[in-house]
Design a protein around this motif. Structure first.
Motif, short mmCIF file in Angstrom:
data_model
loop_
_atom_site.label_atom_id
_atom_site.label_comp_id
_atom_site.label_asym_id
_atom_site.label_seq_id
_atom_site.Cartn_x
_atom_site.Cartn_y
_atom_site.Cartn_z
N PRO A 1 12.53 -7.85 2.30
CA PRO A 1 13.98 -7.61 2.37
C PRO A 1 14.54 -6.69 1.26
CG PRO A 1 13.54 -9.88 2.93
CD PRO A 1 12.22 -9.25 2.53
N ASP A 2 14.12 -6.87 0.02
CA ASP A 2 14.65 -6.02 -1.06
C ASP A 2 13.56 -5.28 -1.82
OD1 ASP A 2 17.31 -6.61 -0.58
OD2 ASP A 2 17.24 -8.44 -1.78
N LEU A 3 12.34 -5.23 -1.26
CA LEU A 3 11.24 -4.55 -1.94
C LEU A 3 10.44 -3.69 -0.97
CD1 LEU A 3 9.73 -7.42 -4.12
CD2 LEU A 3 11.02 -5.46 -4.93
N LEU A 4 9.91 -2.61 -1.49
CA LEU A 4 9.00 -1.77 -0.73
C LEU A 4 7.75 -1.59 -1.59
CD1 LEU A 4 8.20 0.19 1.54
CD2 LEU A 4 9.41 1.98 0.29
N HIS A 5 6.61 -2.03 -1.07
CA HIS A 5 5.34 -1.88 -1.76
C HIS A 5 4.62 -0.68 -1.14
CE1 HIS A 5 5.79 -5.84 -3.59
NE2 HIS A 5 6.14 -6.29 -2.39
N ILE A 6 4.18 0.25 -1.96
CA ILE A 6 3.45 1.42 -1.50
C ILE A 6 2.05 1.32 -2.09
CG2 ILE A 6 3.40 3.94 -1.44
CD1 ILE A 6 6.44 3.85 -2.02
N TYR A 7 1.04 1.40 -1.22
CA TYR A 7 -0.33 1.12 -1.65
C TYR A 7 -1.29 2.14 -1.05
CZ TYR A 7 -4.63 -1.53 -2.43
OH TYR A 7 -5.88 -1.93 -2.82
N ALA A 8 -2.26 2.58 -1.84
CA ALA A 8 -3.31 3.49 -1.35
C ALA A 8 -4.60 3.12 -2.04
CB ALA A 8 -2.95 4.93 -1.64
N HIS B 1 -7.65 2.60 -6.56
CA HIS B 1 -6.47 2.18 -5.79
C HIS B 1 -5.22 2.30 -6.64
CE1 HIS B 1 -7.64 -1.52 -7.87
NE2 HIS B 1 -6.37 -1.85 -7.79
N GLY B 2 -4.09 2.45 -5.98
CA GLY B 2 -2.82 2.54 -6.68
C GLY B 2 -1.75 1.79 -5.91
N LYS B 3 -0.78 1.23 -6.66
CA LYS B 3 0.28 0.46 -6.02
C LYS B 3 1.58 0.67 -6.78
CE LYS B 3 1.52 -4.19 -4.56
NZ LYS B 3 1.12 -5.58 -4.49
N GLU B 4 2.65 0.85 -6.04
CA GLU B 4 4.00 0.96 -6.60
C GLU B 4 4.90 -0.02 -5.87
OE1 GLU B 4 5.84 3.47 -8.58
OE2 GLU B 4 4.05 4.48 -9.30
N THR B 5 5.86 -0.59 -6.59
CA THR B 5 6.83 -1.50 -5.95
C THR B 5 8.23 -1.01 -6.27
OG1 THR B 5 5.32 -3.34 -6.18
CG2 THR B 5 7.63 -3.88 -5.80
#
Length: 184
Positions: A165-172, A180-184
């Motif tokens: 609802p209030d977060l977007l996780h971007i993952y590769a 691997h990398g992750k941003e929130t």
């Protein structure tokens, strides 16, 4: 059949589609860009079976053929991407079959063959409707994707999104190297 493109239309069309053309010689249809002419607009579609790109060029007047489909090699679009003037496209027929396409640009004439294969039915993978919307800060979103994409697999360049609802996780991740990398 005749179609008219402005310099910016043909450049943008090529730029938005050639990046996801397949290099698999056994899938001839996927080594080109599929043009769907519909009188007031044209869809340009390409896929490598990992990604799919569709770019639409609209026109206020009927400058495109009506209900006409064509498959053009990707290398030809590489050349058209660098067009420095408006482009007029006409088809060339041999024995009542379209075999080539001619592009006229200022003092240059460019002729390319047409791929004689059936493009996959891409419409079946595109959702018809969607009641979900995602609103993001474009600057933050683009920068997060740029950072995470450094860790994506070299061939697929796949990035995954997980939406809350209030977060977007971007993952590769690149399973071959373990990065691997992750941003929130």
């Amino acid at each position: 059949n005749r179609a008219e493109f402005t310099k910016s239309q043909i450049s943008k069309l090529a730029e938005q589609t050639i990046y996801c053309v397949s290099s698999d010689e056994y899938r001839i249809a996927m080594t080109g860009v599929f043009f769907q002419f519909r009188e007031n607009y044209v869809n340009a579609v390409s896929t490598d079976s990992f990604r799919l790109s569709r770019f639409t060029v609209q026109s206020d007047r009927p400058v495109f053929p009506q209900n006409f489909d064509l498959l053009i090699p990707a290398k030809s679009l590489e050349i058209l991407k660098k067009a420095d003037s408006d482009v007029v496209m006409t088809t060339v027929e041999n024995f009542d079959k379209i075999t080539h396409v001619r592009f006229d640009m200022d003092n240059t004439i460019f002729l390319t063959r047409v791929l004689d294969d059936k493009f996959p039915p891409y419409e079946s993978v595109l959702p018809k409707s969607n009641d979900l919307f995602l609103i993001v800060d474009l600057y933050e979103f683009e920068n997060a994707i740029k950072r995470v994409s450094l860790f994506a697999h070299e061939k697929s360049k796949q990035i995954k999104f997980m939406i809350e609802p209030d977060l977007l996780h971007i993952y590769a991740e690149d399973e071959d190297s373990g990065k691997h990398g992750k941003e929130t």
